[in-house]
Design a protein around this motif. Structure first.
Motif, PDB file in Angstrom:
ATOM      1  N   ARG A  44       0.746  -1.220   0.079  1.00  0.00           N
ATOM      2  CA  ARG A  44      -0.045  -0.021   0.116  1.00  0.00           C
ATOM      3  C   ARG A  44       0.894   1.266  -0.018  1.00  0.00           C
ATOM      4  N   LEU A  45       0.044   2.406  -0.578  1.00  0.00           N
ATOM      5  CA  LEU A  45       0.752   3.813  -0.328  1.00  0.00           C
ATOM      6  C   LEU A  45       1.264   3.910   1.106  1.00  0.00           C
ATOM      7  N   GLU A  46       2.364   4.405   1.352  1.00  0.00           N
ATOM      8  CA  GLU A  46       2.777   4.838   2.737  1.00  0.00           C
ATOM      9  C   GLU A  46       3.446   5.925   2.927  1.00  0.00           C
ATOM     10  N   TRP A  47       3.002   6.952   4.124  1.00  0.00           N
ATOM     11  CA  TRP A  47       3.401   8.112   4.166  1.00  0.00           C
ATOM     12  C   TRP A  47       4.986   8.042   4.618  1.00  0.00           C
ATOM     13  N   ILE A  48       6.010   8.799   4.265  1.00  0.00           N
ATOM     14  CA  ILE A  48       7.328   8.831   4.864  1.00  0.00           C
ATOM     15  C   ILE A  48       8.020   9.780   5.408  1.00  0.00           C
ATOM     16  N   SER A  49       7.258  11.270   5.032  1.00  0.00           N
ATOM     17  CA  SER A  49       7.943  12.305   5.477  1.00  0.00           C
ATOM     18  C   SER A  49       6.916  13.513   5.049  1.00  0.00           C
ATOM     19  N   GLN A  50       7.046  14.554   6.016  1.00  0.00           N
ATOM     20  CA  GLN A  50       6.430  15.781   5.838  1.00  0.00           C
ATOM     21  C   GLN A  50       7.010  16.914   6.122  1.00  0.00           C
ATOM     22  N   ILE A  51       6.597  18.096   5.591  1.00  0.00           N
ATOM     23  CA  ILE A  51       7.513  19.306   5.962  1.00  0.00           C
ATOM     24  C   ILE A  51       6.372  20.514   6.163  1.00  0.00           C
ATOM     25  N   THR A  52       6.197  21.076   7.175  1.00  0.00           N
ATOM     26  CA  THR A  52       5.217  22.170   7.440  1.00  0.00           C
ATOM     27  C   THR A  52       5.523  23.478   6.791  1.00  0.00           C
ATOM     28  N   SER A  53       4.652  24.233   6.672  1.00  0.00           N
ATOM     29  CA  SER A  53       4.963  25.431   6.012  1.00  0.00           C
ATOM     30  C   SER A  53       5.915  26.401   6.480  1.00  0.00           C
ATOM     31  N   SER A  54       6.138  25.944   7.913  1.00  0.00           N
ATOM     32  CA  SER A  54       7.234  26.784   8.568  1.00  0.00           C
ATOM     33  C   SER A  54       8.617  26.067   8.622  1.00  0.00           C
ATOM     34  N   GLY A  55       8.610  24.828   8.108  1.00  0.00           N
ATOM     35  CA  GLY A  55       9.845  24.035   8.060  1.00  0.00           C
ATOM     36  C   GLY A  55       9.931  22.883   9.039  1.00  0.00           C
ATOM     37  N   THR A  56       9.059  22.567   9.937  1.00  0.00           N
ATOM     38  CA  THR A  56       9.062  21.563  10.797  1.00  0.00           C
ATOM     39  C   THR A  56       8.920  20.256  10.029  1.00  0.00           C
ATOM     40  N   VAL A  57       9.701  19.237  10.304  1.00  0.00           N
ATOM     41  CA  VAL A  57       9.770  18.229   9.553  1.00  0.00           C
ATOM     42  C   VAL A  57       9.414  16.663  10.390  1.00  0.00           C
ATOM     43  N   ASP A  58       9.206  15.627   9.782  1.00  0.00           N
ATOM     44  CA  ASP A  58       8.814  14.460  10.365  1.00  0.00           C
ATOM     45  C   ASP A  58       9.214  13.340   9.447  1.00  0.00           C
ATOM     46  N   TYR A  59       9.623  12.171  10.094  1.00  0.00           N
ATOM     47  CA  TYR A  59       9.926  11.017   9.355  1.00  0.00           C
ATOM     48  C   TYR A  59       9.016   9.843   9.689  1.00  0.00           C
ATOM     49  N   LEU A  60       9.124   8.755   8.761  1.00  0.00           N
ATOM     50  CA  LEU A  60       8.885   7.507   9.254  1.00  0.00           C
ATOM     51  C   LEU A  60       9.982   6.746   9.811  1.00  0.00           C
ATOM     52  N   ASP A  61       9.816   6.157  10.889  1.00  0.00           N
ATOM     53  CA  ASP A  61      10.870   5.589  11.485  1.00  0.00           C
ATOM     54  C   ASP A  61      11.957   4.773  10.687  1.00  0.00           C
ATOM     55  N   PRO A  62      11.824   4.084   9.806  1.00  0.00           N
ATOM     56  CA  PRO A  62      12.821   3.414   8.957  1.00  0.00           C
ATOM     57  C   PRO A  62      13.557   4.354   8.218  1.00  0.00           C
ATOM     58  N   VAL A  63      13.129   5.573   7.844  1.00  0.00           N
ATOM     59  CA  VAL A  63      13.957   6.383   7.018  1.00  0.00           C
ATOM     60  C   VAL A  63      14.635   7.650   7.702  1.00  0.00           C
ATOM     61  N   LYS A  64      14.270   7.688   9.039  1.00  0.00           N
ATOM     62  CA  LYS A  64      15.075   8.518  10.178  1.00  0.00           C
ATOM     63  C   LYS A  64      16.282   8.382  10.071  1.00  0.00           C
ATOM     64  N   GLY A  65      16.916   9.481   9.720  1.00  0.00           N
ATOM     65  CA  GLY A  65      18.565   9.488   9.936  1.00  0.00           C
ATOM     66  C   GLY A  65      19.071   9.214   8.529  1.00  0.00           C
ATOM     67  N   ARG A  66      18.290   8.955   7.637  1.00  0.00           N
ATOM     68  CA  ARG A  66      18.728   8.753   6.302  1.00  0.00           C
ATOM     69  C   ARG A  66      18.152   9.719   5.136  1.00  0.00           C
ATOM     70  N   PHE A  67      17.115  10.061   5.315  1.00  0.00           N
ATOM     71  CA  PHE A  67      16.290  10.822   4.493  1.00  0.00           C
ATOM     72  C   PHE A  67      16.032  12.274   5.294  1.00  0.00           C
ATOM     73  N   ILE A  68      16.220  13.142   4.374  1.00  0.00           N
ATOM     74  CA  ILE A  68      15.955  14.604   4.615  1.00  0.00           C
ATOM     75  C   ILE A  68      14.934  15.308   3.685  1.00  0.00           C
ATOM     76  N   ILE A  69      14.126  15.828   4.239  1.00  0.00           N
ATOM     77  CA  ILE A  69      13.088  16.816   3.451  1.00  0.00           C
ATOM     78  C   ILE A  69      13.355  18.029   3.732  1.00  0.00           C
ATOM     79  N   SER A  70      13.386  18.928   2.544  1.00  0.00           N
ATOM     80  CA  SER A  70      13.337  20.363   2.535  1.00  0.00           C
ATOM     81  C   SER A  70      12.459  20.909   1.712  1.00  0.00           C
TER      82      SER A  70
END
Length: 114
Positions: A44-70
């Motif tokens: 299934r389609l899964e969420w992996i990361s997000q960034i708010t309008s002010s730049g706050t970020v969040d990640y799915l655990d398996p990609v934390k420390g490896r992926f960077i959203i900007s």
């Protein structure tokens, strides 16, 4: 009309890196939270990361420390820098304006294989 266009996918060896880009149009990009999702074959389609309008970020655990959203609001673009890629990261990657991916682009394929 909202449009999201992803690019940057490809074939990479395990441990390699890729940078995905997504250009948005048809909406006020700077005020929107932006999301990256992925869908592996048969899953299934899964969420992996997000960034708010002010730049706050969040990640799915398996990609934390490896992926960077900007994001670059001047370019209406959201990025996903993916490092230390694993075969389990192989999927179609989408950017979206909502966490469920209801409004998403056409996707860009990422294949991690030796």
């Amino acid at each position: 009309e909202v449009q999201l266009v992803e690019s940057g996918g490809g074939l990479v060896e395990p441990g390699g890196s890729l940078r995905l880009s997504c250009v948005g149009s048809g909406f006020t990009f700077s005020t929107h939270w932006m999301f990256w999702l992925r869908q592996a074959p048969g899953k299934r389609l899964e969420w992996i990361s997000q960034i708010t309008s002010s730049g706050t970020v969040d990640y799915l655990d398996p990609v934390k420390g490896r992926f960077i959203i900007s994001r670059d609001n001047a370019k209406n673009t959201v990025y996903l820098q993916m490092n230390d890629l694993k075969p389990s990261d192989t999927a179609m990657y989408y950017c979206a304006t909502d966490k469920s991916g209801t409004r998403r682009g056409q996707g860009t394929q990422v294949t991690v294989s030796s």
